[in-house]
Scaffold this motif. Structure first.
Motif, mmCIF file in Angstrom:
data_model
loop_
_atom_site.group_PDB
_atom_site.id
_atom_site.type_symbol
_atom_site.label_atom_id
_atom_site.label_comp_id
_atom_site.label_asym_id
_atom_site.label_seq_id
_atom_site.Cartn_x
_atom_site.Cartn_y
_atom_site.Cartn_z
ATOM 1 N N SER A 113 1.084 -1.133 0.175
ATOM 2 C CA SER A 113 -0.054 -0.075 0.034
ATOM 3 C C SER A 113 0.529 1.567 -0.003
ATOM 4 O O SER A 113 1.988 1.281 0.048
ATOM 5 C CB SER A 113 -0.736 0.038 1.108
ATOM 6 O OG SER A 113 -0.067 0.724 2.556
ATOM 7 N N LEU A 114 0.228 2.651 0.121
ATOM 8 C CA LEU A 114 1.399 3.664 0.166
ATOM 9 C C LEU A 114 1.448 3.868 0.921
ATOM 10 O O LEU A 114 2.365 4.386 1.175
ATOM 11 C CB LEU A 114 -0.154 4.488 -0.232
ATOM 12 C CG LEU A 114 0.419 6.130 -0.060
ATOM 13 C CD1 LEU A 114 1.301 6.337 -1.299
ATOM 14 C CD2 LEU A 114 -0.694 7.283 -0.639
ATOM 15 N N ASP A 115 1.066 2.880 2.099
ATOM 16 C CA ASP A 115 1.961 3.031 3.429
ATOM 17 C C ASP A 115 3.504 2.794 3.416
ATOM 18 O O ASP A 115 4.259 2.298 4.569
ATOM 19 C CB ASP A 115 1.346 2.923 4.819
ATOM 20 C CG ASP A 115 -0.024 3.796 4.548
ATOM 21 O OD1 ASP A 115 0.201 5.235 4.465
ATOM 22 O OD2 ASP A 115 -1.106 3.622 5.413
ATOM 23 N N ASP A 116 3.769 1.644 2.512
ATOM 24 C CA ASP A 116 4.591 0.899 2.477
ATOM 25 C C ASP A 116 6.127 1.876 1.901
ATOM 26 O O ASP A 116 7.297 0.982 1.859
ATOM 27 C CB ASP A 116 4.943 -0.341 1.689
ATOM 28 C CG ASP A 116 4.075 -1.505 2.446
ATOM 29 O OD1 ASP A 116 4.161 -1.372 3.619
ATOM 30 O OD2 ASP A 116 3.178 -2.160 1.890
ATOM 31 N N PHE A 117 5.794 2.697 1.210
ATOM 32 C CA PHE A 117 6.737 3.728 0.872
ATOM 33 C C PHE A 117 6.583 5.571 1.428
ATOM 34 O O PHE A 117 5.594 5.480 1.800
ATOM 35 C CB PHE A 117 6.481 3.385 -0.522
ATOM 36 C CG PHE A 117 6.203 2.631 -1.882
ATOM 37 C CD1 PHE A 117 7.505 1.992 -1.686
ATOM 38 C CD2 PHE A 117 4.432 1.634 -1.692
ATOM 39 C CE1 PHE A 117 7.262 0.280 -2.849
ATOM 40 C CE2 PHE A 117 4.626 0.596 -2.161
ATOM 41 C CZ PHE A 117 5.993 -0.123 -2.354
ATOM 42 N N VAL A 118 7.525 6.340 1.021
ATOM 43 C CA VAL A 118 7.834 7.129 1.154
ATOM 44 C C VAL A 118 8.614 7.856 0.049
ATOM 45 O O VAL A 118 9.060 7.350 -0.543
ATOM 46 C CB VAL A 118 9.593 7.503 2.577
ATOM 47 C CG1 VAL A 118 9.436 6.459 4.331
ATOM 48 C CG2 VAL A 118 10.859 6.808 1.859
ATOM 49 N N PRO A 119 7.988 9.019 0.108
ATOM 50 C CA PRO A 119 7.690 9.604 -1.449
ATOM 51 C C PRO A 119 9.462 10.550 -1.258
ATOM 52 O O PRO A 119 9.596 11.026 -0.111
ATOM 53 C CB PRO A 119 6.717 11.148 -1.566
ATOM 54 C CG PRO A 119 6.362 10.874 0.296
ATOM 55 C CD PRO A 119 6.645 9.655 1.077
ATOM 56 N N GLU A 300 2.702 18.376 -0.751
ATOM 57 C CA GLU A 300 1.389 17.599 -1.104
ATOM 58 C C GLU A 300 1.445 16.520 -2.625
ATOM 59 O O GLU A 300 0.038 16.312 -1.621
ATOM 60 C CB GLU A 300 1.254 19.123 -2.210
ATOM 61 C CG GLU A 300 0.151 19.661 -2.568
ATOM 62 C CD GLU A 300 0.396 20.813 -3.977
ATOM 63 O OE1 GLU A 300 -0.824 21.015 -4.207
ATOM 64 O OE2 GLU A 300 1.606 21.343 -3.865
ATOM 65 N N PHE A 301 2.346 16.036 -3.130
ATOM 66 C CA PHE A 301 2.169 14.833 -3.103
ATOM 67 C C PHE A 301 1.478 13.937 -2.562
ATOM 68 O O PHE A 301 0.819 12.762 -3.023
ATOM 69 C CB PHE A 301 3.408 14.636 -3.637
ATOM 70 C CG PHE A 301 3.941 13.584 -4.829
ATOM 71 C CD1 PHE A 301 3.115 13.134 -5.545
ATOM 72 C CD2 PHE A 301 5.021 12.772 -5.135
ATOM 73 C CE1 PHE A 301 2.910 11.980 -6.430
ATOM 74 C CE2 PHE A 301 5.345 11.381 -5.381
ATOM 75 C CZ PHE A 301 4.145 11.688 -5.987
ATOM 76 N N ILE A 302 2.147 13.581 -1.366
ATOM 77 C CA ILE A 302 1.480 11.945 -0.316
ATOM 78 C C ILE A 302 0.496 12.784 0.113
ATOM 79 O O ILE A 302 -0.719 12.193 -0.350
ATOM 80 C CB ILE A 302 2.692 12.590 0.255
ATOM 81 C CG1 ILE A 302 2.625 10.579 1.359
ATOM 82 C CG2 ILE A 302 2.227 12.966 1.537
ATOM 83 C CD1 ILE A 302 3.236 9.743 0.175
ATOM 84 N N GLY A 303 -0.462 13.839 0.131
ATOM 85 C CA GLY A 303 -0.978 14.613 0.662
ATOM 86 C C GLY A 303 -2.301 13.858 -0.364
ATOM 87 O O GLY A 303 -3.580 13.652 -0.713
ATOM 88 N N GLN A 304 -2.518 14.442 -1.674
ATOM 89 C CA GLN A 304 -3.274 14.270 -2.845
ATOM 90 C C GLN A 304 -3.104 12.827 -2.799
ATOM 91 O O GLN A 304 -4.034 12.462 -3.181
ATOM 92 C CB GLN A 304 -2.090 14.486 -4.276
ATOM 93 C CG GLN A 304 -3.190 14.736 -5.769
ATOM 94 C CD GLN A 304 -4.181 15.539 -5.361
ATOM 95 O OE1 GLN A 304 -4.254 16.352 -4.643
ATOM 96 N NE2 GLN A 304 -5.266 14.408 -6.204
ATOM 97 N N LEU A 305 -2.115 11.505 -2.657
ATOM 98 C CA LEU A 305 -2.270 10.223 -3.376
ATOM 99 C C LEU A 305 -2.904 9.867 -1.697
ATOM 100 O O LEU A 305 -3.995 8.562 -2.046
ATOM 101 C CB LEU A 305 -1.108 9.939 -3.187
ATOM 102 C CG LEU A 305 -0.106 9.860 -3.919
ATOM 103 C CD1 LEU A 305 1.246 9.530 -4.143
ATOM 104 C CD2 LEU A 305 -0.274 9.067 -5.563
ATOM 105 N N ARG A 306 -3.090 10.317 -0.669
ATOM 106 C CA ARG A 306 -4.018 9.521 0.172
ATOM 107 C C ARG A 306 -5.232 10.075 -0.212
ATOM 108 O O ARG A 306 -6.094 9.275 0.146
ATOM 109 C CB ARG A 306 -3.143 10.213 1.232
ATOM 110 C CG ARG A 306 -2.073 10.022 2.376
ATOM 111 C CD ARG A 306 -2.046 10.363 3.407
ATOM 112 N NE ARG A 306 -0.570 9.803 3.548
ATOM 113 C CZ ARG A 306 -0.154 8.602 3.906
ATOM 114 N NH1 ARG A 306 -0.753 7.288 3.989
ATOM 115 N NH2 ARG A 306 1.892 8.339 4.197
ATOM 116 N N LYS A 307 -5.529 11.616 -0.305
ATOM 117 C CA LYS A 307 -6.840 11.683 -1.119
ATOM 118 C C LYS A 307 -8.020 10.716 -2.066
ATOM 119 O O LYS A 307 -8.429 10.647 -2.059
ATOM 120 C CB LYS A 307 -7.073 13.121 -1.604
ATOM 121 C CG LYS A 307 -8.168 13.651 -1.699
ATOM 122 C CD LYS A 307 -8.427 15.240 -2.186
ATOM 123 C CE LYS A 307 -9.383 15.723 -2.683
ATOM 124 N NZ LYS A 307 -9.654 17.137 -3.737
#
Length: 324
Positions: A113-119, A300-307
């Protein structure tokens, strides 16, 4: 005195030995080549972009960045291989919305999932357009397309089940309150060929794939799916301007590292990516492929992906899309 001299000699030897290990222990990152994993094969659009990034990032880092194409299972193999890699900054992933967010929603075999990575760095945004054949009988506006869909059953093409081209058209249909039959193909090339040939009524596809056909006069763009008009298609309205407002439909992508990667390492890699994304050659290549450089910060990038994550997950569930 002899004992003191011997002890001094031992101390000097010990200091020399300890100093000899300093470069190995405290070597500044990166001390060896960095691998950039790409879920698509050689020659694909993502591969070409990754190789440009690798070249210019390598120059900024003073170290080679090697592209590693790990294809298969819709990107699952590449993503899971990176999650299992050491969190030391030497293994990175170049990915985007479809593989990072949509594939895990479709396929339970995707154990990431997204949480397995850091931008590390946002890289690109690719816009889509609602397309029809450029023929006298085809709709000339979004309203005409919607009216036509209300009158008689029709079909739309996509690059495959669960692809962004499929989901983009489903979003369009939901906003318009109409239905159409989905005809999946194996890739955008085949889908757009049949669209131009009149086998289907419309498609929603990237400008990267469709712009050559728009310029040749074989396809007509009725609307772009982002929040502002595209410079290359200034006369084409947005979906909102055409009467179908909603969240923009696009693909965003970037470079990621495994969770746990030290912040200073991720920041150094991010700065190298920023240097690469300012390179005139890379910027020109992006423009030629109708891709925008995504100039936003990591937060902002990770925020958009979480959204976007729950949006794509819910859409996949509502459409009951299963892995093929």
């Amino acid at each position: 005195m002899k004992f003191a001299a011997s002890r001094g000699a031992l101390t000097a030897i010990g200091c020399a030995l300890s100093l000899s290990f300093v470069p190995a222990v405290a070597a500044e990152f990166p001390a060896k080549p960095v691998t950039l994993v790409v879920p698509q094969g050689p020659g694909s659009g993502s591969d070409v972009t990754a190789r440009l990034l690798a070249t210019h990032m390598g120059s900024a880092l003073g170290q080679t960045v090697v592209v590693d194409n790990r294809t298969g299972a819709g990107g699952i193999i590449a993503h899971q291989s990176v999650t299992r890699s050491p969190s030391d900054g030497y293994t990175l992933l170049f990915t985007s919305t479809a593989q990072l967010l949509v594939v895990p929603a479709i396929n339970p075999a995707a154990r990431y999932s997204l949480d397995d990575f850091v931008p590390v760095a946002p890289v690109l945004r690719a816009s889509f357009a609602v397309l029809v054949a450029n023929t006298p009988g085809a709709p000339k506006t979004v309203k005409e397309l919607v009216d036509m869909l209300r009158v008689k059953p029709s079909a739309f093409a996509s690059a495959g089940v669960g692809t962004m081209t499929h989901l983009g058209s489903e979003i369009f249909l939901r906003r318009a309150g109409v239905t159409a039959t989905h005809v999946p193909y194996r890739g955008s090339g085949a889908a757009l060929t049949d669209l131009m040939g009149g086998q289907v009524l419309f498609a929603t596809d990237s400008l990267t794939a469709s712009m050559p056909h728009i310029r040749s006069g074989k396809l007509r763009a009725l609307a772009v799916t982002v929040d502002k008009r595209e410079p290359s298609l200034p006369e084409v309205p947005t979906l909102a301007e055409a009467g179908l407002p909603g969240e923009p439909i696009s693909v965003i992508g970037g470079i990621f590292a495994p969770k746990g990667t030290p912040r200073d390492v991720a920041e150094k890699l991010g700065k190298a990516a920023e240097v690469a994304l300012r390179n005139p050659d890379l910027v020109a290549r992006f423009a030629a492929s109708e891709t925008d450089v995504l100039r936003i910060g990591n937060a902002e990038f990770i925020g958009q992906l979480r959204k976007e994550t729950p949006f794509w997950t819910n859409l996949v569930r509502q459409l009951d899309i299963k892995p093929e």
